[in-house]
Design a protein around this motif. Structure first.
Motif, mmCIF file in Angstrom:
data_model
loop_
_atom_site.group_PDB
_atom_site.id
_atom_site.type_symbol
_atom_site.label_atom_id
_atom_site.label_comp_id
_atom_site.label_asym_id
_atom_site.label_seq_id
_atom_site.Cartn_x
_atom_site.Cartn_y
_atom_site.Cartn_z
ATOM 1 N N ASP A 162 20.723 35.855 39.792
ATOM 2 C CA ASP A 162 20.718 35.535 41.220
ATOM 3 C C ASP A 162 21.282 36.742 41.964
ATOM 4 N N ILE A 163 20.465 37.343 42.822
ATOM 5 C CA ILE A 163 20.842 38.582 43.511
ATOM 6 C C ILE A 163 20.882 38.320 45.013
ATOM 7 N N ALA A 164 22.064 38.450 45.577
ATOM 8 C CA ALA A 164 22.248 38.282 47.028
ATOM 9 C C ALA A 164 22.481 39.653 47.647
ATOM 10 N N THR A 165 21.705 39.986 48.673
ATOM 11 C CA THR A 165 21.768 41.297 49.322
ATOM 12 C C THR A 165 21.984 41.130 50.821
ATOM 13 N N SER A 166 22.847 41.951 51.361
ATOM 14 C CA SER A 166 23.073 41.952 52.808
ATOM 15 C C SER A 166 23.339 43.377 53.260
ATOM 16 N N GLY A 167 23.255 43.610 54.575
ATOM 17 C CA GLY A 167 23.486 44.951 55.101
ATOM 18 C C GLY A 167 23.055 45.051 56.545
ATOM 19 N N SER A 168 22.843 46.290 56.977
ATOM 20 C CA SER A 168 22.459 46.498 58.374
ATOM 21 C C SER A 168 21.627 47.769 58.514
ATOM 22 N N PHE A 169 20.784 47.768 59.541
ATOM 23 C CA PHE A 169 19.998 48.953 59.908
ATOM 24 C C PHE A 169 20.552 49.530 61.201
ATOM 25 N N GLU A 170 20.674 50.851 61.256
ATOM 26 C CA GLU A 170 21.030 51.504 62.512
ATOM 27 C C GLU A 170 19.761 51.953 63.226
ATOM 28 N N ILE A 171 19.904 52.455 64.424
ATOM 29 C CA ILE A 171 18.735 52.857 65.226
ATOM 30 C C ILE A 171 18.021 54.026 64.541
ATOM 31 N N PRO A 172 16.727 53.899 64.254
ATOM 32 C CA PRO A 172 15.990 54.992 63.604
ATOM 33 C C PRO A 172 15.956 56.245 64.462
ATOM 34 N N ASP A 173 16.013 57.384 63.797
ATOM 35 C CA ASP A 173 15.995 58.673 64.493
ATOM 36 C C ASP A 173 14.661 59.367 64.251
ATOM 37 N N PHE A 174 13.817 59.412 65.300
ATOM 38 C CA PHE A 174 12.530 60.089 65.213
ATOM 39 C C PHE A 174 12.591 61.513 65.763
ATOM 40 N N SER A 175 13.752 61.897 66.297
ATOM 41 C CA SER A 175 13.843 63.198 66.975
ATOM 42 C C SER A 175 13.680 64.369 66.020
ATOM 43 N N SER A 176 14.050 64.176 64.755
ATOM 44 C CA SER A 176 13.957 65.287 63.806
ATOM 45 C C SER A 176 12.516 65.726 63.591
ATOM 46 N N LYS A 177 11.562 64.837 63.869
ATOM 47 C CA LYS A 177 10.139 65.176 63.726
ATOM 48 C C LYS A 177 9.446 65.320 65.086
ATOM 49 N N SER A 178 10.261 65.334 66.155
ATOM 50 C CA SER A 178 9.730 65.510 67.528
ATOM 51 C C SER A 178 8.648 64.487 67.859
ATOM 52 N N ILE A 179 8.904 63.259 67.452
ATOM 53 C CA ILE A 179 7.965 62.177 67.735
ATOM 54 C C ILE A 179 8.372 61.513 69.041
ATOM 55 N N ALA A 180 7.464 61.461 69.985
ATOM 56 C CA ALA A 180 7.749 60.888 71.303
ATOM 57 C C ALA A 180 7.918 59.379 71.197
ATOM 58 N N LEU A 188 9.900 42.225 68.309
ATOM 59 C CA LEU A 188 10.558 43.332 69.009
ATOM 60 C C LEU A 188 12.046 43.091 69.219
ATOM 61 N N GLU A 189 12.418 41.827 69.472
ATOM 62 C CA GLU A 189 13.838 41.542 69.740
ATOM 63 C C GLU A 189 14.698 41.645 68.483
ATOM 64 N N ASP A 190 14.053 41.684 67.283
ATOM 65 C CA ASP A 190 14.806 41.781 66.033
ATOM 66 C C ASP A 190 14.877 43.211 65.502
ATOM 67 N N LEU A 191 14.161 44.110 66.107
ATOM 68 C CA LEU A 191 14.124 45.490 65.631
ATOM 69 C C LEU A 191 15.417 46.242 65.969
ATOM 70 N N PRO A 192 15.816 47.165 65.110
ATOM 71 C CA PRO A 192 17.001 47.980 65.400
ATOM 72 C C PRO A 192 16.668 49.200 66.258
ATOM 73 N N ASN A 193 15.827 49.020 67.279
ATOM 74 C CA ASN A 193 15.426 50.153 68.104
ATOM 75 C C ASN A 193 16.386 50.422 69.256
ATOM 76 N N THR A 194 17.250 49.447 69.511
ATOM 77 C CA THR A 194 18.231 49.650 70.591
ATOM 78 C C THR A 194 19.662 49.472 70.105
ATOM 79 N N THR A 195 19.830 48.746 68.993
ATOM 80 C CA THR A 195 21.166 48.498 68.461
ATOM 81 C C THR A 195 21.061 48.182 66.974
ATOM 82 N N THR A 196 22.199 48.157 66.305
ATOM 83 C CA THR A 196 22.226 47.843 64.881
ATOM 84 C C THR A 196 21.846 46.383 64.651
ATOM 85 N N ARG A 197 21.054 46.130 63.574
ATOM 86 C CA ARG A 197 20.653 44.774 63.216
ATOM 87 C C ARG A 197 21.082 44.472 61.770
#
Length: 460
Positions: A137-155, A211-220
């Protein structure tokens, strides 16, 4: 006259051959080497039975569940890329530029990743063979921070957030015993199997993330649980910036393996184990995010092997490797008794003793397939020691030497049993034991006259 001289020389040669210590030693050595042929056949038999065991074990494991390698979840976000191409317009007879849009994918690993694995083991048997399987039985938890696309100059306008998904990479889909559901930001997402392509791991992919669950504005935050039937091993890949893994099990012989050592480990009250790993992203040499292609990270896996340290075939094989030592020392004891007591022992009698020593291994293999190795070793050893002791009593015509032989064989088989049970100290104990045996032989044989005696032939 010449014929009579030849017959006389032959008689002297035969008399010398019968009484010469050197000749007797050479014959004993030759018989020892001769017995290596059936001993090598015994070793082949052990390998054959072991191969058969491995085939049965593989079949059992395949039906129950194989080894587990798990990592995830991974945030998978598509983004647009643009490619310009030049084409020739046959109507206008001019070249034109055309822009095409392609979707590529970016992969982001969690900021924190906590894994708690509880493993219950079971021995499965078929006929004479057994293997270790487990339910995890494997229980996993954690969090995602806001993804960084700037390193690839993605608009920002090129990021397709509405088609973002989550992926879990794993082996042993056959062993999964629960639905794969992940809670992200309080909402549940189901996973489906995705074709793995050329990857060694299967992929489970979620439905599109709201969209409201994505970590695009804050940690999820996220959490999910998996239930597996598996065998052999459980391993994880530390994809979190901070990865914490705790594993508990009732298995008494764990082998912690992989690229990272345990932070702490202890033996539990039931004889099992509890192990912890704590890893930072600076402890490994791969990035927290990838664009276009997710690399093979299997080399960074760590975890625990659930193995039987020494099964009966491995122990029998190790015992057979000492066969030359057993036969050689037993013959040496008889040779020393024969030399020091002047009792004659025929080469045929040496051969019978050697065959009895070889029979020990066939008894050991056959009995251990139906009982424990200790019982098999005890029964086979006792039978061979009693047989050789009684046989030597009829040869040596007294009780003192047979008792010595029985005691020597008991000590020798006990010494070998201790060695084959050891893993870390087998070489050390074996070397010390052989050194002591060599010292005893040198002491007992120190007064033997190895030169030609008065019975040596004179040709002329």
């Amino acid at each position: 006259m010449e014929i009579h001289q030849t017959e006389t020389n032959n008689k002297k040669l035969l008399t010398w051959f019968k009484s010469s210590i050197t000749a007797k030693f050479v014959i004993t050595g030759a018989l020892t080497l001769l017995l290596m042929i059936p001993l090598s056949l015994i070793q082949d038999l052990i390998k054959e039975r072991e191969t058969r065991q491995q085939d049965v074990v593989s079949e059992l494991n395949d039906k129950w569940g194989n080894e587990i390698l798990l990592y995830g979840p991974i945030l998978k976000v598509p983004y647009k890329t643009y490619q310009e191409s030049v084409i020739f317009n046959e109507v206008t007879q001019q070249t034109e530029k055309k822009q095409s849009t392609q979707l590529k994918y970016a992969y982001f690993f969690p900021k924190t990743l906590d894994i708690n694995a509880d493993v219950k083991t079971t021995l499965k048997k078929r006929n004479n063979y057994e293997t270790t399987v487990f339910a995890a039985d494997i229980a996993t938890s954690g969090s995602f921070e806001i993804p960084d696309f700037s390193s690839k100059s993605i608009a920002a306008e090129d990021i397709v957030w509405e088609k973002a998904t989550l992926e879990i990479k794993t082996t042993n889909l056959k062993g999964l015993k629960s639905e794969v559901k992940l809670n992200l930001n309080g909402n549940t997402y189901n996973f489906e199997t995705k074709a793995n392509g050329n990857s060694q791991l299967d992929a489970l992919e979620s439905s599109f993330i709201a969209l409201e669950d994505l970590p695009n504005t804050t940690t999820r935050s996220f959490d999910f649980k998996l239930a597996y039937n598996g065998s052999k091993s459980i391993r994880f890949i530390p994809i979190g910036k901070l990865t914490n893994v705790q594993m508990t099990s009732d298995w008494k012989h764990p082998k912690h393996t992989g690229s990272f050592i345990t932070q702490s480990k202890r033996t539990t009250e039931n004889g099992g184990f509890e192990a912890n790993w704590k890893l930072l992203h600076t402890n490994r040499s791969f990035s927290q995010q990838y664009f276009r292609v997710l690399p093979n990270l299997n080399q960074y896996a760590f975890g625990t092997d659930f193995i039987i340290p020494l099964d009966e075939y491995q122990q029998s094989e190790r015992a057979a490797k000492y066969g030359f030592l057993v036969i050689g020392l037993t013959f040496l004891v008889f040779f020393l008794i024969q030399t020091l007591s002047k009792i004659s022992i025929h080469p045929f009698q040496y051969l019978m003793i050697g065959i009895a020593l070889i029979m020990f291994y066939t008894l050991l293999i056959s009995i251990s397939e139906h009982s424990s190795f200790f019982k098999a070793y005890l029964i086979a050893g006792t039978a061979v020691i009693v047989m050789i002791t009684l046989y030597s009593k009829s040869i040596l015509k007294n009780l003192k030497f047979p008792v010595l032989i029985g005691t020597t064989l008991t000590a020798l088989y006990s010494f070998i049993f201790v060695i084959i049970q050891m893993e870390n100290y087998a070489l050390l104990v074996g070397s010390i034991g052989l050194f002591i045996i060599l010292g005893i032989v040198m002491y007992v044989s120190r007064k033997i006259d190895w030169g030609f005696d008065s019975a040596q032939p004179v040709v002329g």
